[in-house]
Design an enzyme around this catalytic site. Structure first.
Site, PDB file in Angstrom:
ATOM      1  N   CYS A 263       0.841  -1.197   0.000  1.00  0.00           N
ATOM      2  CA  CYS A 263       0.000   0.000   0.000  1.00  0.00           C
ATOM      3  C   CYS A 263       0.880   1.253   0.000  1.00  0.00           C
ATOM      4  O   CYS A 263       1.999   1.236   0.514  1.00  0.00           O
ATOM      5  CB  CYS A 263      -0.960  -0.003   1.181  1.00  0.00           C
ATOM      6  SG  CYS A 263      -0.184  -0.271   2.799  1.00  0.00           S
ATOM      7  N   SER A 296       3.493  -2.081   3.867  1.00  0.00           N
ATOM      8  CA  SER A 296       3.368  -0.652   3.600  1.00  0.00           C
ATOM      9  C   SER A 296       4.545  -0.192   2.761  1.00  0.00           C
ATOM     10  O   SER A 296       5.612  -0.809   2.777  1.00  0.00           O
ATOM     11  CB  SER A 296       3.367   0.135   4.911  1.00  0.00           C
ATOM     12  OG  SER A 296       4.680   0.200   5.455  1.00  0.00           O
ATOM     13  N   ASP A 297       4.349   0.881   2.006  1.00  0.00           N
ATOM     14  CA  ASP A 297       5.518   1.554   1.439  1.00  0.00           C
ATOM     15  C   ASP A 297       6.330   2.098   2.615  1.00  0.00           C
ATOM     16  O   ASP A 297       5.821   2.238   3.738  1.00  0.00           O
ATOM     17  CB  ASP A 297       5.077   2.680   0.497  1.00  0.00           C
ATOM     18  CG  ASP A 297       6.147   3.014  -0.538  1.00  0.00           C
ATOM     19  OD1 ASP A 297       7.321   2.673  -0.313  1.00  0.00           O
ATOM     20  OD2 ASP A 297       5.806   3.616  -1.567  1.00  0.00           O
ATOM     21  N   CYS A 298       7.580   2.407   2.370  1.00  0.00           N
ATOM     22  CA  CYS A 298       8.494   2.672   3.475  1.00  0.00           C
ATOM     23  C   CYS A 298       8.161   3.977   4.195  1.00  0.00           C
ATOM     24  O   CYS A 298       8.199   5.057   3.592  1.00  0.00           O
ATOM     25  CB  CYS A 298       9.928   2.651   2.981  1.00  0.00           C
ATOM     26  SG  CYS A 298      10.386   1.010   2.373  1.00  0.00           S
ATOM     27  N   ALA A 300       5.208   4.678   5.326  1.00  0.00           N
ATOM     28  CA  ALA A 300       3.836   5.121   5.026  1.00  0.00           C
ATOM     29  C   ALA A 300       2.963   5.146   6.269  1.00  0.00           C
ATOM     30  O   ALA A 300       2.020   5.947   6.349  1.00  0.00           O
ATOM     31  CB  ALA A 300       3.218   4.214   3.961  1.00  0.00           C
TER      32      ALA A 300
END
Length: 769
Positions: A263, A296-298, A300
């Site tokens: 995401c 998650s994206d880093c 996020a």
């Protein structure tokens, strides 16, 4: 902050502290068969179902150990023999730099890996077999490096299947392009190759590597004006979600059986996807059946604090309650305990995430003893990294992805016998790194286009023309023109680089940077023969000036063609390979950027506001080059030779007698299957050269009312034809999928009446009654 060497020393000291962890030059693993303690743990019994093994492992963890596992850098649990694991490994188009699990290049004795073309270039081949083979090769190299003890993770965070919605997007180069069906098929085949599945797809439970589709969903803006991916709220209609943004991710899960979705940072309709229960749990896990984890994206999760979550604990709670399982970052590791103490989450929320995590690690075989001795992929050695067959595949991919955009008077291919001298001009001609694109690793070979062309013409001279692709300094137009006027032929290497398009940076226009256009025009003016323009770039550029200039005889788009890009371009220019690539994105005129803000997510045109729409499916305006465009050294003809059904009778319920629509969810699955039919297209190569021909099957409706696309790609394949050869290409048409469209409410429907199947200039009518 620890150095990488210090981290490695700590890692190996943890290995040595546990009797269940094998300390060797090979990869870390759990459940050493030689240790008697292994027999006491159900999670070490490979004969048991993974669900049972995972449950046993999670039940043995204390709360601190559980919370420690929620980040992408999961520490070891020595008392149970669980090694550290790094979830973040990059492999977009080859094993890459970056990511905590990525290769320790300086320690491994492995300093290179096969660098395939950037995704946008590979996508131009429209060849699913090629995409699958690339995925296979990358996963083989990943296992070879891992088995050598130099890779700390087998969870590869790719592919990127966000649609290339806006031509300015800095990360569009990472994607398969603008079409949802095309991106869906790319995702499916690449994932199957990465995960060790068959080309046809058998949903193998065991994983060679784990693929992760990103960024779910409606993420396609980096930094444009005041808009940033960290704060942008993408306002997306239900119709656009259904037929544009969601299909590639649905295919990732249902067709490719990806074991992960990621995401993004941005919000979608006010809610961050990393905190959206509807997206992560109801859609991805329950409706689509994701068998894996959500990352998650880093950072996020931390970004959500500033957007709307309020407190760090609330951001942690929102993410875990939504269904996120792995935090790329440390936010969950830092704040989950206090969120638990405040009763914002329960231990059951943490356990769910851990079950999804450990299931992947077990499917990768990391709890089955020494992988070098006992497992399917344990025999893959580091000799497979940069193996000849992989480098040959990288060359094939570069060749198939090159698109011929212009070839006036058949100036191409050049003849080695007739070209006695060659001028090579441009800032992209003598820099091999520009060929690679972003999310890259160190390539096996490094050959510039200039060096490759010198192998064909001994009298080859070079002038950069300007100091970089920005072309705003070191400009030497006169010097370039003088060289061009003195030699037989001229090849210009222009375009973009990662200075103009990259992560966290979007373009502001579609023009070639700086003085590139002036350089090209002035060189062409004085050249003895029409010049050849080679464009290296991920996103489209407006080269209308070159398209209409008779002194510019040929235009070639090579994207970012990877480590073999230089030789591939030379082979195409000199006729050793017949180009067949097709553009996977629309090339718009420069005025498009003044009409359309990047922040407008609407796909469909709006006459009332003069909004022209996006992509070939909805854009109403002139193009520089359309989606699917590409020339060849051969001429091809196409003809529908058979279609099993031309009239389809549906038994489903119409929404109302007045609308003449059938709702897909009202048609039983068996009835949908009974509607399926095959159509066959005859393709003939009328040229004197063998060529690979992508065959694209489109659907067209009689009109564009009710938000119907102008046309829609519904299938494609790639066929290799000898000179003069004819082949029959069959397509399986599934009307409930291929002939349907999305309503404003996001429902799939089939219109009664005429539908037209199209291949190039030919079409056939299908009637729905």
């Amino acid at each position: 902050m620890r150095t990488r060497r210090a981290n490695l020393l700590l890692f190996f000291s943890l290995l040595a502290s546990s009797p269940l962890l094998a300390l060797s030059s090979g990869p870390p693993y759990s459940c050493d068969a030689s240790d008697p303690s292994t027999k006491t743990y159900a999670f070490c019994k490979a004969s048991l179902p993974i669900e049972q093994r995972v449950q046993d492992l999670v039940s043995r963890l204390n709360l601190n150990e559980k919370i420690s596992q929620l980040g992408d850098d999961s520490p070891a649990i020595p008392r149970l023999g669980v090694p550290a694991f790094k979830w973040w490994t990059e492999a977009l188009h080859g094993m890459a730099y970056g990511g905590k699990g990525s290769i320790h290049w300086s320690f491994s004795g492995i300093f290179k890996a096969t660098s395939f073309p950037q995704v946008i270039t590979t996508a131009a081949s429209f060849n699913p077999q090629l995409w699958y083979k690339i995925g296979e090769a990358i996963s083989t190299e990943a296992r070879g490096i891992y088995n050598n003890g130099q890779l700390e993770g087998l969870t590869l965070w790719g592919p990127n299947v966000n649609l290339f919605r806006d031509p300015r997007w800095g990360r569009g180069q990472e994607t398969p392009g603008e079409d949802p069906l095309h991106a869906s098929k790319y995702a499916t085949m690449y994932i199957r190759g990465l995960q060790g599945d068959s080309f046809e797809g058998g949903q193998a439970k065991a994983l060679k590597t784990s693929a992760c589709c990103k960024h779910f969903t409606a993420y396609d803006l980096e930094k444009w004006g005041s808009a940033s991916r960290y704060t942008f709220n993408a306002v997306v209609t239900a119709q656009d979600l259904e037929d544009t943004f969601q299909p590639p991710f649905k295919s990732c899960v249902q067709d490719g059986h990806a074991s992960c979705l990621m995401c993004p940072f941005n919000r979608v309709n006010g809610v961050a996807p990393c905190g959206d229960y509807n997206f992560l749990t109801k859609i991805a896990k329950e409706q689509w059946g994701l068998d894996g984890y959500i990352a998650s994206d880093c950072d996020a999760v931390g970004v959500m604090v500033g957007m709307y979550a309020g407190t760090p604990e609330n951001a942690s709670a929102v993410a875990l309650k939504a269904g996120m399982d792995v935090d790329c970052g440390t936010h969950l590791q830092k704040y989950s305990a206090s969120a638990l103490g405040k009763k914002m989450i329960t231990e059951a929320d943490i356990d769910r995430a851990l079950r999804n995590q450990f299931a992947i690690r077990m499917r990768l075989g990391l709890f089955d003893g020494n992988p070098l001795q006992q497992q399917k992929y344990g025999s893959i050695g580091k000799d497979k990294v940069c193996a000849k067959e992989h480098q040959d595949l990288a060359l094939q991919a570069a060749l198939e992805g090159i698109v011929l955009l212009k070839n006036t008077a058949n100036i191409l291919p050049l003849s080695k016998a007739k070209v006695s001298s060659l001028a090579v001009i441009g800032p992209n001609a003598n820099n091999a790194s520009i060929l690679i694109g972003n999310y890259q690793g160190p390539p096996c070979i490094s050959v510039t286009p200039l060096d490759a062309l010198r192998n064909y013409v001994s009298d080859t001279k070079y002038v950069a023309g300007c100091s970089s692709t920005a072309c705003n300094s070191g400009i030497a137009v006169n010097q370039a023109a003088q060289l061009a006027s003195s030699l037989d032929y001229v090849v210009l290497f222009m375009g973009l680089s990662l200075d103009q398009e990259r992560e966290d940076f979007d373009r502001s226009d579609l023009l070639l940077p700086g003085s590139q256009q002036d350089l090209i025009t002035n060189v062409a003016k004085v050249a003895k023969n029409p010049v050849i323009l080679v464009l290296l770039c991920g996103g489209p550029v407006d080269v209308s000036f070159a398209k209409t200039n008779p002194k510019i005889g040929a235009i070639l788009w090579a994207g970012y063609p990877g480590q073999a890009g230089g030789p591939a371009i030379a082979q195409v220019l000199f006729g050793e390979y017949n180009p067949g690539g097709k553009l996977p994105v629309t090339w718009y005129p420069k005025d498009y950027t003044t009409q359309v803000p990047m922040t407008n997510m609407n796909m469909r045109a709006d006459g009332a506001t003069k909004y022209p729409g996006r992509t070939y499916r909805f854009y109403q305006g002139e193009t520089v080059f359309p989606f699917g465009y590409g020339l060849s050294y051969s001429n091809y003809s196409h003809e529908f030779v058979s279609t099993a059904k031309t009239t389809l009778k549906l038994q489903g319920l119409k929404t109302s007698p007045a609308t003449n629509l059938y709702e897909i969810n009202q048609i039983r699955s068996k009835e949908c299957q009974n509607l399926n039919f095959k159509t066959t297209v005859k393709v003939t190569n009328h040229g004197s050269t063998q060529g690979r021909k992508p065959v694209l099957l489109f659907l067209r409706w009689p009109n564009e009312t009710n938000g119907r696309p102008r046309k829609q790609l519904i299938d494609f394949t790639s066929v290799l034809l000898k000179a003069g050869e004819t082949a029959q290409v069959g397509f399986a048409v599934s009307p409930c999928e291929h002939l349907s469209r999305a309503t404003k409410e996001g429902k799939r429907v089939i219109d009664t009446g005429s539908h037209f199947l199209m291949v190039e200039e030919k079409e056939i009518e299908i009637t729905v009654a």
